[in-house]
Write an enzyme that holds these catalytic residues in place. Sequence first.
Site, PDB file in Angstrom:
ATOM      1  N   GLU A  79       2.884 -10.303  -2.569  1.00  0.00           N
ATOM      2  CA  GLU A  79       3.988  -9.873  -1.692  1.00  0.00           C
ATOM      3  C   GLU A  79       4.442 -11.046  -0.812  1.00  0.00           C
ATOM      4  O   GLU A  79       4.542 -10.929   0.408  1.00  0.00           O
ATOM      5  CB  GLU A  79       3.595  -8.671  -0.827  1.00  0.00           C
TER       6      GLU A  79
ATOM      7  N   HIS B 261       4.217   2.876  14.081  1.00  0.00           N
ATOM      8  CA  HIS B 261       3.062   2.144  14.615  1.00  0.00           C
ATOM      9  C   HIS B 261       3.345   0.693  14.992  1.00  0.00           C
ATOM     10  O   HIS B 261       2.471  -0.001  15.491  1.00  0.00           O
ATOM     11  CB  HIS B 261       1.913   2.169  13.614  1.00  0.00           C
TER      12      HIS B 261
HETATM   13  N1  UDP Z   1      -0.552   5.785   4.756  1.00  0.00           N
HETATM   14  C1  UDP Z   1      -1.663   6.614   4.653  1.00  0.00           C
HETATM   15  N2  UDP Z   1      -1.860   7.532   5.653  1.00  0.00           N
HETATM   16  C2  UDP Z   1      -1.041   7.666   6.731  1.00  0.00           C
HETATM   17  C3  UDP Z   1       0.078   6.808   6.835  1.00  0.00           C
HETATM   18  C4  UDP Z   1       0.284   5.875   5.825  1.00  0.00           C
HETATM   19  O1  UDP Z   1      -2.426   6.513   3.705  1.00  0.00           O
HETATM   20  O2  UDP Z   1      -1.315   8.518   7.578  1.00  0.00           O
HETATM   21  C5  UDP Z   1      -0.339   4.774   3.707  1.00  0.00           C
HETATM   22  C6  UDP Z   1       1.043   4.768   3.098  1.00  0.00           C
HETATM   23  O3  UDP Z   1       1.093   5.583   1.956  1.00  0.00           O
HETATM   24  C7  UDP Z   1       1.278   3.305   2.777  1.00  0.00           C
HETATM   25  C8  UDP Z   1       0.428   2.556   3.770  1.00  0.00           C
HETATM   26  O4  UDP Z   1      -0.459   3.514   4.330  1.00  0.00           O
HETATM   27  O5  UDP Z   1       0.803   2.971   1.492  1.00  0.00           O
HETATM   28  C9  UDP Z   1       1.281   1.925   4.842  1.00  0.00           C
HETATM   29  O6  UDP Z   1       0.488   1.465   5.845  1.00  0.00           O
HETATM   30  P1  UDP Z   1       1.046   1.113   7.290  1.00  0.00           P
HETATM   31  O7  UDP Z   1       2.233   1.941   7.557  1.00  0.00           O
HETATM   32  O8  UDP Z   1      -0.119   1.233   8.209  1.00  0.00           O
HETATM   33  O9  UDP Z   1       1.355  -0.431   7.191  1.00  0.00           O
HETATM   34  P2  UDP Z   1       2.610  -1.260   6.739  1.00  0.00           P
HETATM   35  O10 UDP Z   1       2.942  -0.879   5.340  1.00  0.00           O
HETATM   36  O11 UDP Z   1       3.706  -0.999   7.714  1.00  0.00           O
HETATM   37  O12 UDP Z   1       2.139  -2.670   6.837  1.00  0.00           O
END
Ligand code: UDP
Length: 412
Positions: free
Chosen positions: A134, A244
């Site tokens: 990524e 978040h």
């Molecule tokens: N996700 C999860 N449980 C939750 C919220 C999100 O398993 O309560 C998963 C979601 O499906 C995605 C990932 O966590 O694959 C995203 O993580 P997060 O939003 O913390 O981080 P970001 O992607 O913004 O870096």
Amino acid sequence: MDIDKKIKIICVAGTRPEFIKVFPVYKKLLELQENNRSGHIFEIKWLNTCQHKDLTVDLENFFEIKPDFVFNLENMPDSQDLRLAALGTEILWQASQLFEEYKPDLVLIQGDTLSAQQCALAAFYLHIKVGHIEAGIRTNDINAPFPEELARRIISQVSILNFTPGKISQNTLEAEKIMYKSKSYNFYTGNTVVDTLDYSIKKIDNHTFSWQEYATVKQSFDNQEINLLEHLRQSKKYILVTAHRRENSEACKNLAKAIHRIATKFQGEIEFIISVHKNPNARVAFEELYGQCLQDKLHNIKFFEAVNYPLFLKLMANCFFIVTDSGGIQEEAPYLSKPVLIFRNETERTEGIEYGLARLIGTQEHMIHGCIMDLITDTSSYESMIKNDLQPYGDGLAASRIADVISLYFKK
Ligand code: UDP
């Protein structure tokens, strides 16, 4: 290169999104290790830096991963401002010691977390090659997302093999390569998030794991446990919400106000399900909203602690639409044919917006309110955001491509 020499690769994950996106690559690399078709002997290891220890236990179980290395990140300061430096220092130091002892040929990191950044730096200081899953996504605002935009840029400076999730990120890295005259290679592979979705949905459909272990989650603020699958069965139309990002802590209050107004208007018709993140700054607004719901006897907003991944996939698959500032969820929503409203001022995932599958709604209360109301009340607007044939973030083959590139790279 000596054909009999073992090629040692450490896959790094420390947070929830890293686990989800590194997993399919790790799985493909394990296949290389097992079948030895590449003519090389691979030794593949998994490092959990434990940056989000409590969020990764369920993922280790669901994906059946046993980490080979774990870090000890206990006793970090409570202050969010100091945490970055304290965590960063610890991860850098523990990664340096591990890499020096184990001597990997490649450290494979993903995304833009502190774990990824510090492991990349530790490898760089020891002249160990870095691969970046990524790679190349940018908002071009160093403060948003904070501190991830900086992390991505640092990682791109030291990474030799870059695996880009889309054409835009590929072009970005190609342009930066000219700027930095770096000897890196960029490969457009697609985003591994789709590979994991394919895998996980099959696993869920085939019932090859026990829902019993995953169905129960804790409600935020009153700490009561609830069987979320059962709740979903009885639930009305619901809007799924997550927020978040550090830079959105204050703006979460605007989101909370908009949700309160809409929930009050649509009692008995629409529910909001909010996955409340551990980040204490983001929690404040939702805790206030929870207090207000108690006071107003408003029952159609539910607050849950981080929902485990398979259950979260169920939540996404069954929801009306999603409001989020998450990067990963922006990518997953189109796969599940769910419109997504991006509660941010900028996004590095612009493909979804270009395809009409996502809308950037900013962080002002009136905009958030207006955009949510639009999807609730205007069926044609809602339907225009569902296009099952468009998949902007990958085709489910990214991990295979990445493993093939790594195998070829060590052949040369
Ligand atoms: N996700 C999860 N449980 C939750 C919220 C999100 O398993 O309560 C998963 C979601 O499906 C995605 C990932 O966590 O694959 C995203 O993580 P997060 O939003 O913390 O981080 P970001 O992607 O913004 O870096």
